[in-house]
Enzyme design. Structure first.
Site, PDB file in Angstrom:
ATOM      1  N   ASP A  94       0.951 -16.721 -17.714  1.00 29.00           N
ATOM      2  CA  ASP A  94       2.375 -16.468 -17.324  1.00 29.00           C
ATOM      3  C   ASP A  94       2.653 -15.374 -16.257  1.00 29.00           C
ATOM      4  O   ASP A  94       3.512 -15.655 -15.562  1.00 29.00           O
ATOM      5  CB  ASP A  94       2.992 -15.958 -18.519  1.00 29.00           C
ATOM      6  CG  ASP A  94       3.012 -17.182 -19.769  1.00 29.00           C
ATOM      7  OD1 ASP A  94       2.820 -18.117 -19.227  1.00 29.00           O
ATOM      8  OD2 ASP A  94       3.560 -16.891 -21.037  1.00 29.00           O
ATOM      9  N   LEU A 125      17.026 -51.220 -28.561  1.00 28.00           N
ATOM     10  CA  LEU A 125      15.671 -52.034 -29.059  1.00 28.00           C
ATOM     11  C   LEU A 125      16.109 -52.682 -30.101  1.00 28.00           C
ATOM     12  O   LEU A 125      16.643 -52.006 -31.280  1.00 28.00           O
ATOM     13  CB  LEU A 125      14.614 -51.118 -29.206  1.00 28.00           C
ATOM     14  CG  LEU A 125      14.008 -50.515 -27.693  1.00 28.00           C
ATOM     15  CD1 LEU A 125      12.844 -49.586 -28.112  1.00 28.00           C
ATOM     16  CD2 LEU A 125      13.542 -51.721 -26.684  1.00 28.00           C
ATOM     17  N   ARG A 132      22.632 -41.262 -22.091  1.00 22.16           N
ATOM     18  CA  ARG A 132      22.760 -43.032 -22.257  1.00 22.16           C
ATOM     19  C   ARG A 132      24.282 -43.103 -22.445  1.00 22.16           C
ATOM     20  O   ARG A 132      24.615 -44.116 -21.988  1.00 22.16           O
ATOM     21  CB  ARG A 132      21.969 -43.267 -23.522  1.00 22.16           C
ATOM     22  CG  ARG A 132      22.161 -44.570 -23.816  1.00 22.16           C
ATOM     23  CD  ARG A 132      20.941 -45.050 -24.711  1.00 22.16           C
ATOM     24  NE  ARG A 132      21.309 -46.569 -25.218  1.00 22.16           N
ATOM     25  CZ  ARG A 132      21.958 -46.870 -26.406  1.00 22.16           C
ATOM     26  NH1 ARG A 132      22.730 -46.163 -27.074  1.00 22.16           N
ATOM     27  NH2 ARG A 132      22.159 -48.285 -26.633  1.00 22.16           N
ATOM     28  N   CYS A 171      25.583 -12.248 -58.585  1.00 23.92           N
ATOM     29  CA  CYS A 171      24.504 -12.236 -57.700  1.00 23.92           C
ATOM     30  C   CYS A 171      23.404 -12.076 -58.651  1.00 23.92           C
ATOM     31  O   CYS A 171      23.174 -11.478 -59.396  1.00 23.92           O
ATOM     32  CB  CYS A 171      24.444 -11.076 -56.770  1.00 23.92           C
ATOM     33  SG  CYS A 171      23.074 -10.929 -55.775  1.00 23.92           S
ATOM     34  N   LYS A 183       7.380 -44.226 -30.077  1.00 22.14           N
ATOM     35  CA  LYS A 183       8.765 -44.156 -29.816  1.00 22.14           C
ATOM     36  C   LYS A 183       9.075 -42.741 -30.132  1.00 22.14           C
ATOM     37  O   LYS A 183       9.180 -42.466 -31.177  1.00 22.14           O
ATOM     38  CB  LYS A 183       9.505 -45.137 -31.051  1.00 22.14           C
ATOM     39  CG  LYS A 183      10.826 -45.112 -30.670  1.00 22.14           C
ATOM     40  CD  LYS A 183      11.392 -46.240 -31.563  1.00 22.14           C
ATOM     41  CE  LYS A 183      12.948 -46.667 -31.505  1.00 22.14           C
ATOM     42  NZ  LYS A 183      13.873 -45.403 -31.500  1.00 22.14           N
ATOM     43  N   CYS A 187      27.220 -12.703 -52.010  1.00 22.72           N
ATOM     44  CA  CYS A 187      27.229 -11.659 -52.789  1.00 22.72           C
ATOM     45  C   CYS A 187      28.221 -10.586 -52.223  1.00 22.72           C
ATOM     46  O   CYS A 187      27.806 -10.138 -50.894  1.00 22.72           O
ATOM     47  CB  CYS A 187      25.749 -11.052 -53.054  1.00 22.72           C
ATOM     48  SG  CYS A 187      25.604  -9.441 -53.893  1.00 22.72           S
TER      49      CYS A 187
END
Ligand code: IVH
Length: 692
Positions: A38, A88, A150, A429, A120, A447
């Protein structure tokens, strides 16, 4: 002998750096085989940025520096697909596949029938359009001109600015490769495929959302969808989306002979293509590929929900054609969600850092999809109500995307009798016995006790996290002991701990005690952004904290800021500014900051450079600039300390003139005031003398 042309030299250097960066991006993001680290990559990128800043006129849209650009001004526009993006048909078992195979062979007649089996991918399909010659600066390369979702299959949303941030998407296709596609004029090159969010990025995004008090995304697909529709490209870049290509049109037509050749071509063009694929002919072979894919599923690092089988040869595909909604030449074999039935032994309630109460189903251990599940979140009271769940019930637990087990329903039959113990959401609580409240319109109980030990424990754990103050060794066991022994009552107390105190804890020896103290001391230099995150202000996660730190530069400046000043920070709106103001209004929180300051925790950051290159200068803008709008130019000048005025006078330092500059230009010439074009202004902003 001619002198070396300095401009040509710069161009050559820029091109060299770009090629180098593109090569490493391709190695890293497409081939998954990085050659450099990096730091080395960043160094190359910084060098390119530096040179480009000095020569802004040489910046091209496909430069690796240009992935994260400005936000689309008016949201996303709609655009028509070149041809519909279909869905599909599905199959769920071998019989259904066999039926489909039979139909395919009947319709194909004498044409060859072989299939490509692909994973898929569970993401979003998008269409990318590349046009040759759309950027006059880079001859012959095809530039990414549009990225469309799409949508309804006919029209999608133009999310180009977000698609550009995906590192596995090439910003351009080099001219020599475009040529091989044979004169793709007209509609250009269209590549379709799937945008997915890797699981690691998904988990990270959700951790961030949790810290910011936002509801978690349910799965990577939703998270990816949310990212693609975000109007801030820098946020999308942060989501680490990946694009896998599987479909190619050149000038509106199929290019290769079949699907296998298409995938190879896409790969040669620089796209990432999924490596898990196989040519198959029989249903048995299909099922073998499917079983293998399913067994690999949890190790892929991204989600899949089945396998797509495609007739390979395009000629055969064309013969088979389409039904209304899907191709006849392809089918999706869908995995059924892995599920198991088990008993809810108990419902416990956890208290988080913000005091939120989360019910959890404690399950009789059950093996689902490769791991043992013994707990599952029940989210909130409404979720339990919706299920009609009682303690002792049998429930169906699903691990859909293989990430988090979900309780989907109560099962009741002869073998699985109903439980008989109703679950009452606690009115106090479970950790501190204080009252719990559910605010109107909210799903969660919280709480009310500011000093609830659970909140304190979670706050300390949060404070020590790697992404926050990065105190290694401040894990659950240590935090619990520090609290139990009354050694800390808040994060500031961490800084007064002594070696002696730590030696009193289980499993602490001199060395480990000193190591933890060194970690704590080291965290004092973590910087303002991390301290801000550590304070646990609602909605202030990593990114917001960084932006705030860069804007204000110190805790004091931030605490003195008004709502209006806060909202000047990118991404900070009324909701966040309100949360910040409220936080610092509470005396306890101000005391906390003070205590941290006393302990020596640094609360400064490098302020975003409000450069003063243009201090004392007055600019007048006229005409239309080639890339900047009038407002943008004005903003840039003011950010650099300059002033802008409406008319030319003797006090004007520069006139910035674009196309169709009118009387102001005449006036400037008359008064002998220097005139700049956009490049000249940018050069001045970059700290150089404007070209004469
Ligand atoms: S081919 C004409 N291949 O599944 C349809 N689709 O359920 C071409 N999908 O909308 C689609 N992985 O978003 C194809 N390897 C793959 C896929 C894939 C995921 C998605 C795609 C499509 C949906 C249909």
């Amino acid at each position: 002998m001619s002198e070396p042309d300095p401009k040509r030299e710069v161009e050559r250097k820029i091109e060299e750096l770009r090629q180098e960066l593109r090569r490493h991006e391709h190695l890293y993001y497409v081939l998954d085989a990085p050659k450099i680290g990096d730091a080395e990559y960043d160094a190359l990128m910084n060098e390119l940025k530096r040179i480009e800043a000095a020569h802004p006129e040489m910046i091209t849209a496909d430069s690796p520096t240009q992935r994260v650009g400005g936000k689309p001004a008016e949201g996303f526009k709609k655009a028509q697909h070149s041809r519909p993006m279909l869905s599909l048909d599905n199959a769920y078992n071998a019989e259904e596949l066999a039926d489909w195979d039979r139909r395919v062979r009947e319709l194909a007649g004498s044409l060859p029938v072989e299939y490509t089996a692909e994973l898929k991918l569970d993401g979003l399909s998008v269409a990318l359009v590349y046009q040759p010659g759309s950027d006059p600066n880079s001859d012959g390369d095809a530039q990414l001109t549009m990225g469309l979702t799409r949508g309804d299959g006919q029209t999608g949303e133009d999310v180009t600015s977000n698609i550009r941030t995906i590192r596995s998407v090439p910003l351009s296709i080099p001219a020599n490769l475009v040529q091989r596609l044979r004169s793709p004029q007209g509609q250009g090159i269209e590549v379709r495929g799937e945008v997915v969010m890797p699981e690691a990025a998904f988990l990270r995004a959700n951790e961030e959302r949790e810290r910011e008090g936002l509801p978690a995304f349910v799965n990577p697909r939703n998270s990816a969808a949310g990212a693609l529709r975000t109007l801030e490209p820098s946020i999308v870049a942060n989501r680490r989306l990946v694009f896998f290509a599987y479909f190619l049109l050149v000038n509106g037509e199929y290019f290769a002979a079949g699907q296998t050749a298409t995938l190879e071509t896409l790969s040669a063009l620089g796209f990432r293509v999924n490596s898990h694929r196989k040519r198959v002919t029989t249903v048995e072979e299909m099922m073998r590929f499917i079983d293998h894919a399913e067994s690999q599923r949890s190790e892929l690092g991204y989600e899949i929900d089945g396998v797509v089988l495609k007739v390979d040869a395009h000629a055969t595909q064309q013969r088979l054609g389409y039904t209304g909604r899907a191709p006849r030449w392809a089918i999706a074999y869908k995995f059924t969600a892995k599920a198991g039935v088990t008993q809810v032994k108990e419902i416990t309630v956890q208290v988080g850092r913000t005091g939120k109460l989360t019910p959890v189903a404690e399950l009789a251990p059950v093996f689902i999809g490769g791991t043992t599940v013994s707990r599952a979140t029940l989210h909130n009271a409404d979720f339990i109500l919706g299920l009609g769940l009682r303690i002792g019930d049998y429930v169906k637990v699903e691990r859909g995307g293989d990430v988090i087990p979900k309780v989907v329903e109560v099962v009741e039959d002869a073998e699985h009798p109903r439980g008989n113990q109703h679950f009452e959401f606690p009115s106090v609580c479970p950790e501190c016995g204080s009252e719990v409240v559910r605010e109107e319109g909210e799903a969660d109980y919280r709480c009310v006790n500011a000093d609830c030990p659970a909140k304190l424990r979670e706050t300390l754990l949060h404070f020590g996290r790697r992404e926050v103050m990065n105190i290694e060794g401040l894990g659950e066991a240590v935090v619990q002991q520090l609290l139990d022994r009354g050694l800390v009552r808040g994060v500031a107390d961490l800084y007064t701990l002594t070696e002696e105190q730590l030696l009193g804890l289980d499993r602490f020896a001199e060395k480990s005690a000193q190591a933890l103290l060194a970690e704590i001391a080291g965290s004092k230099r973590a910087g303002l952004a991390r301290v801000l995150m550590g304070l646990g202000i609602r909605f202030v996660g990593e990114r917001t904290a960084e932006l705030l730190a860069a804007e204000f530069g110190s805790m004091d400046a931030l605490m003195a800021a008004t709502a209006e000043e806060l909202e000047r920070v990118e991404e900070v709106g009324p909701r966040i500014s309100q949360a910040i103001l409220e936080f610092f209004l509470a005396a306890a929180n101000r005391a906390l900051v003070e205590n941290l300051q006393h302990a020596g925790v640094e609360m400064t950051a490098e302020k975003k450079q409000r450069t003063a290159q243009l201090a004392g200068l007055t600019f007048v803008l006229t005409g239309t600039l080639p890339t900047l709008t009038r407002d943008e130019a004005k903003q840039k000048i003011e950010n650099a300390g300059g002033k802008t005025a409406g008319s030319v006078s003797k006090k004007t330092s520069y006139l910035v003139a674009g196309e169709e500059a009118g009387s102001k230009l005449d006036k400037a010439r008359e008064l002998n005031i220097p005139v700049l074009d956009e490049a000249g202004l940018l050069a001045l902003l970059a700290g150089q003398a404007p070209p004469r």
